[in-house]
Design a protein around this motif. Structure first.
Motif, PDB file in Angstrom:
ATOM      1  N   GLY A   1     -37.428  25.572 -12.656  1.00  0.00           N
ATOM      2  CA  GLY A   1     -36.589  25.703 -11.464  1.00  0.00           C
ATOM      3  C   GLY A   1     -36.881  26.994 -10.718  1.00  0.00           C
ATOM      4  N   SER A   2     -37.077  28.074 -11.473  1.00  0.00           N
ATOM      5  CA  SER A   2     -37.366  29.375 -10.872  1.00  0.00           C
ATOM      6  C   SER A   2     -38.707  29.360 -10.136  1.00  0.00           C
ATOM      7  CB  SER A   2     -37.378  30.448 -11.968  1.00  0.00           C
ATOM      8  OG  SER A   2     -37.758  31.701 -11.441  1.00  0.00           O
ATOM      9  N   GLU A   3     -39.717  28.741 -10.743  1.00  0.00           N
ATOM     10  CA  GLU A   3     -41.037  28.668 -10.115  1.00  0.00           C
ATOM     11  C   GLU A   3     -41.013  27.783  -8.872  1.00  0.00           C
ATOM     12  OE1 GLU A   3     -43.626  30.465 -10.873  1.00  0.00           O
ATOM     13  OE2 GLU A   3     -42.545  31.410 -12.524  1.00  0.00           O
ATOM     14  N   ASN A   4     -40.235  26.724  -8.892  1.00  0.00           N
ATOM     15  CA  ASN A   4     -40.110  25.860  -7.719  1.00  0.00           C
ATOM     16  C   ASN A   4     -39.468  26.610  -6.552  1.00  0.00           C
ATOM     17  OD1 ASN A   4     -41.294  23.346  -8.416  1.00  0.00           O
ATOM     18  ND2 ASN A   4     -39.534  22.845  -9.702  1.00  0.00           N
ATOM     19  N   VAL A   5     -38.485  27.454  -6.860  1.00  0.00           N
ATOM     20  CA  VAL A   5     -37.849  28.271  -5.825  1.00  0.00           C
ATOM     21  C   VAL A   5     -38.866  29.231  -5.219  1.00  0.00           C
ATOM     22  CG1 VAL A   5     -36.142  30.094  -5.423  1.00  0.00           C
ATOM     23  CG2 VAL A   5     -35.522  28.082  -6.774  1.00  0.00           C
TER      24      VAL A   5
ATOM     25  N   LYS B   1     -40.177  29.319  -1.315  1.00  0.00           N
ATOM     26  CA  LYS B   1     -40.078  30.558  -0.545  1.00  0.00           C
ATOM     27  C   LYS B   1     -41.420  30.903   0.101  1.00  0.00           C
ATOM     28  CE  LYS B   1     -38.592  35.368  -0.966  1.00  0.00           C
ATOM     29  NZ  LYS B   1     -38.093  36.425  -1.879  1.00  0.00           N
ATOM     30  N   ILE B   2     -42.505  30.745  -0.672  1.00  0.00           N
ATOM     31  CA  ILE B   2     -43.841  31.023  -0.138  1.00  0.00           C
ATOM     32  C   ILE B   2     -44.186  30.062   0.987  1.00  0.00           C
ATOM     33  CG2 ILE B   2     -46.292  30.762  -0.719  1.00  0.00           C
ATOM     34  CD1 ILE B   2     -45.813  32.211  -3.276  1.00  0.00           C
ATOM     35  N   GLU B   3     -43.899  28.780   0.776  1.00  0.00           N
ATOM     36  CA  GLU B   3     -44.253  27.766   1.782  1.00  0.00           C
ATOM     37  C   GLU B   3     -43.428  27.913   3.059  1.00  0.00           C
ATOM     38  OE1 GLU B   3     -43.752  24.134  -0.352  1.00  0.00           O
ATOM     39  OE2 GLU B   3     -45.810  24.128  -1.125  1.00  0.00           O
ATOM     40  N   ALA B   4     -42.296  28.585   2.978  1.00  0.00           N
ATOM     41  CA  ALA B   4     -41.456  28.799   4.157  1.00  0.00           C
ATOM     42  C   ALA B   4     -41.796  30.101   4.875  1.00  0.00           C
ATOM     43  CB  ALA B   4     -39.976  28.806   3.758  1.00  0.00           C
ATOM     44  N   GLY B   5     -42.706  30.918   4.323  1.00  0.00           N
ATOM     45  CA  GLY B   5     -43.045  32.225   4.880  1.00  0.00           C
ATOM     46  C   GLY B   5     -44.042  32.135   6.029  1.00  0.00           C
ATOM     47  N   ASP B   6     -44.100  33.228   6.835  1.00  0.00           N
ATOM     48  CA  ASP B   6     -44.999  33.297   7.998  1.00  0.00           C
ATOM     49  C   ASP B   6     -46.463  33.266   7.574  1.00  0.00           C
ATOM     50  OD1 ASP B   6     -42.780  33.448   9.596  1.00  0.00           O
ATOM     51  OD2 ASP B   6     -42.811  35.640   9.765  1.00  0.00           O
ATOM     52  N   GLU B   7     -46.773  33.935   6.487  1.00  0.00           N
ATOM     53  CA  GLU B   7     -48.172  34.002   6.049  1.00  0.00           C
ATOM     54  C   GLU B   7     -48.690  32.616   5.675  1.00  0.00           C
ATOM     55  OE1 GLU B   7     -50.985  36.393   2.816  1.00  0.00           O
ATOM     56  OE2 GLU B   7     -48.912  37.021   3.135  1.00  0.00           O
TER      57      GLU B   7
ATOM     58  N   ILE C   1     -48.674  29.896  -8.782  1.00  0.00           N
ATOM     59  CA  ILE C   1     -47.349  29.302  -9.029  1.00  0.00           C
ATOM     60  C   ILE C   1     -47.486  27.822  -9.361  1.00  0.00           C
ATOM     61  CG2 ILE C   1     -45.131  28.716  -7.976  1.00  0.00           C
ATOM     62  CD1 ILE C   1     -45.347  31.313  -6.354  1.00  0.00           C
ATOM     63  N   GLU C   2     -48.340  27.118  -8.625  1.00  0.00           N
ATOM     64  CA  GLU C   2     -48.543  25.690  -8.886  1.00  0.00           C
ATOM     65  C   GLU C   2     -49.124  25.460 -10.277  1.00  0.00           C
ATOM     66  OE1 GLU C   2     -49.255  23.927  -4.364  1.00  0.00           O
ATOM     67  OE2 GLU C   2     -50.955  24.694  -5.526  1.00  0.00           O
ATOM     68  N   ASP C   3     -50.041  26.330 -10.688  1.00  0.00           N
ATOM     69  CA  ASP C   3     -50.591  26.235 -12.052  1.00  0.00           C
ATOM     70  C   ASP C   3     -49.494  26.455 -13.088  1.00  0.00           C
ATOM     71  OD1 ASP C   3     -53.088  25.757 -11.029  1.00  0.00           O
ATOM     72  OD2 ASP C   3     -53.827  27.806 -11.292  1.00  0.00           O
ATOM     73  N   LYS C   4     -48.629  27.419 -12.797  1.00  0.00           N
ATOM     74  CA  LYS C   4     -47.513  27.714 -13.707  1.00  0.00           C
ATOM     75  C   LYS C   4     -46.565  26.525 -13.782  1.00  0.00           C
ATOM     76  CE  LYS C   4     -45.113  30.589 -16.275  1.00  0.00           C
ATOM     77  NZ  LYS C   4     -45.631  31.073 -17.568  1.00  0.00           N
ATOM     78  N   ILE C   5     -46.282  25.912 -12.633  1.00  0.00           N
ATOM     79  CA  ILE C   5     -45.408  24.738 -12.596  1.00  0.00           C
ATOM     80  C   ILE C   5     -46.024  23.579 -13.384  1.00  0.00           C
ATOM     81  CG2 ILE C   5     -44.504  22.928 -11.072  1.00  0.00           C
ATOM     82  CD1 ILE C   5     -44.021  25.112  -8.970  1.00  0.00           C
ATOM     83  N   SER C   6     -47.328  23.367 -13.191  1.00  0.00           N
ATOM     84  CA  SER C   6     -48.026  22.282 -13.901  1.00  0.00           C
ATOM     85  C   SER C   6     -47.993  22.516 -15.412  1.00  0.00           C
ATOM     86  CB  SER C   6     -49.476  22.201 -13.415  1.00  0.00           C
ATOM     87  OG  SER C   6     -50.188  21.225 -14.136  1.00  0.00           O
ATOM     88  N   GLU C   7     -48.267  23.756 -15.795  1.00  0.00           N
ATOM     89  CA  GLU C   7     -48.236  24.091 -17.228  1.00  0.00           C
ATOM     90  C   GLU C   7     -46.839  23.898 -17.794  1.00  0.00           C
ATOM     91  OE1 GLU C   7     -48.992  27.944 -20.185  1.00  0.00           O
ATOM     92  OE2 GLU C   7     -49.262  28.135 -18.018  1.00  0.00           O
ATOM     93  N   CYS C   8     -45.857  24.326 -17.028  1.00  0.00           N
ATOM     94  CA  CYS C   8     -44.457  24.221 -17.460  1.00  0.00           C
ATOM     95  C   CYS C   8     -44.060  22.760 -17.656  1.00  0.00           C
ATOM     96  CB  CYS C   8     -43.563  24.880 -16.420  1.00  0.00           C
ATOM     97  SG  CYS C   8     -41.928  25.327 -17.027  1.00  0.00           S
ATOM     98  N   ARG C   9     -44.467  21.908 -16.709  1.00  0.00           N
ATOM     99  CA  ARG C   9     -44.146  20.488 -16.811  1.00  0.00           C
ATOM    100  C   ARG C   9     -44.844  19.843 -18.011  1.00  0.00           C
ATOM    101  NH1 ARG C   9     -44.600  19.185 -10.355  1.00  0.00           N
ATOM    102  NH2 ARG C   9     -42.386  19.567  -9.839  1.00  0.00           N
ATOM    103  N   ASN C  10     -46.089  20.218 -18.238  1.00  0.00           N
ATOM    104  CA  ASN C  10     -46.834  19.664 -19.378  1.00  0.00           C
ATOM    105  C   ASN C  10     -46.169  20.035 -20.696  1.00  0.00           C
ATOM    106  OD1 ASN C  10     -48.760  18.495 -17.733  1.00  0.00           O
ATOM    107  ND2 ASN C  10     -50.170  20.226 -17.850  1.00  0.00           N
TER     108      ASN C  10
END
Length: 428
Positions: free
Chosen positions: A214-218, A222-228, A373-382
């Motif tokens: 849940g923390s990694e998804n947040v 946040k990153i996807e909503a940023g200007d960069e 973060i996506e790698d962390k999410i994937s690892e977490c789900r696995n």
């Protein structure tokens, strides 16, 4: 004790109900077993003694047979056959005596197996010596009478040995099974808390992973909503458009040189066969035009196109008139216009712009962070999936163990009641 009553009659009444802790049951069963089997064991012991005496008598009868002499009126030929058959019978008697080994223990199960084995040996040996028995009976009637009587008596004693055992065989098997069931229940009961501990640990791990996911998804949101990240998306779209424009120019280049393909192939073939040898420079240009036309933007084609036009016109390439006309028309277009220069200028402009866009993209860290973060999410789900599967397996195993333990307890309570004929309560 119902099954002992079957054999020896009703005994003194025992208490109507007994209560035990489960841990006390093995010791009680052992003590009760000794008391229960005492009279049955005494019967088996008595029969063992009688069987031993019968074997000794049979051995003495065998010795008398061996010492017996033929009558005076027996023909030599018959005496010879009789001696041979007497020897065979004696050999089988020795085998019976040797193989009928009386157990040292009066255990009913051992007695039952001993009877099976002894009867098998007895019957086999008698069958093997049927013919010999006839000779011995005819030539040594008194000795044969003693032997036959001894064998029949041994057979009767073997049947008498197991008669009371056979009468309660099912109950005996149930009694034999009791300690095994008790031990199995004990082992299963020990496994359940171990499995439950695993379940608690896996549950804790799963919940921790759930919070982490849940923390990694947040963080990702946040990153996807940023200007960069928005700028990175814009740059990606620009790069994609520029690549398509460059690809379009490359396709146009291939189209420009496509009408020359027949002539180029003929020139290459004649060069290879030495029919018309080309200069090394012309050979290089020909290869570029056939294999990588984009590189033609970086070289001077004027001399090659003049050479090519001359050979097309003089007919040395063997092109048909229609093909020749189209080829000459395309050569004039390439040599007489700035189309190649314009395409080169456009391609260089797009490539330069693409380099700048890609450079800016590489300077942004947002994609690197997003990928991490996506790698962390994937690892977490696995790990969550793996942990969840283990957790489900442990829960199923605990449920199975509990069910089997309850079934075993029910069976044990029923067997105790059936065997001992009284209400026995076991506190598990």
């Amino acid at each position: 004790m119902k099954f002992i009553e079957k054999i020896f009659g009703k005994k003194e009444e025992a208490p109507a109900k007994l209560t035990f802790k489960f841990d006390e049951l093995p010791a009680w069963l052992e003590k009760e077993g000794k008391n229960t089997f005492a009279e049955l064991g005494a019967h088996i012991g008595d029969k063992y003694s009688e069987i031993n005496t019968a074997l000794e008598n049979l051995s003495e009868a065998k010795e008398r047979l061996m010492d017996a002499s033929f009558g005076e009126k027996v023909y030599k030929r018959l005496a010879k056959a009789g001696a041979s058959n007497r020897e065979n019978l004696v050999k089988n008697l020795d085998f019976i005596i040797e193989k009928t080994v009386i157990p040292k223990d009066t255990n009913p199960f051992e007695a039952y197996q001993f009877q099976l084995d002894a009867k098998s040996v007895l019957n086999t040996c008698l069958e093997n010596a049927i013919k010999s028995q006839q000779y011995v009976k005819a030539l040594f009637p008194e000795e044969y009478k003693d032997i036959w009587g001894g064998l029949k008596h041994l057979d009767v004693l073997l049947d008498e040995l197991v008669a009371p055992v056979n009468a309660v065989k099912d109950e005996l098997e149930a009694y034999k099974k009791l300690p095994l069931d008790v031990e199995l229940i004990r082992q299963m009961q020990q496994q359940i808390p171990v499995k439950q501990k695993n379940i608690n640990e896996l549950t804790g791990k799963y919940e921790t992973l759930k919070v982490e996911l849940g923390s990694e998804n947040v963080r990702l949101e946040k990153i996807e909503a940023g200007d960069e990240f928005t700028r990175a998306r814009e740059l990606e779209e620009q790069a994609r458009t520029l690549k398509m424009q460059i690809s379009g120019i490359d396709s146009n280049l291939s189209g420009l040189f496509s009408p020359l393909s027949k002539a180029l192939s003929r020139m290459e073939k004649q060069d290879g066969s030495a029919r018309h040898t080309m200069s090394s420079d012309s050979r290089k240009v020909l290869k570029i035009l056939k294999d990588e036309p984009v590189s033609a933007l970086d070289i001077d084609l004027a001399g090659f196109l003049v050479e090519m036009k001359t050979r097309v016109k003089d007919g040395s390439l063997g092109l048909k008139q229609q093909k020749m006309n189209k080829t000459l028309e395309q050569i004039d277009r390439l040599a007489g216009t700035d189309i190649l220069l314009r395409l080169k200028s456009q391609r260089e402009g797009y490539s330069s712009e693409l380099t700048g866009v890609q450079g800016e993209l590489e300077g942004l860290t947002v994609y690197k962070e997003k990928t991490q973060i996506e790698d962390k999410i994937s690892e977490c789900r696995n790990v969550m999936d793996s942990t969840g599967q283990k957790l489900d397996a442990e829960k199923e195993e605990v449920a199975r163990l509990k069910k089997e333990v309850e079934e075993l307890k029910s069976g044990l309570d029923s067997d105790l009641s059936d065997i001992f004929g009284k209400d026995i309560e076991v506190k598990y």
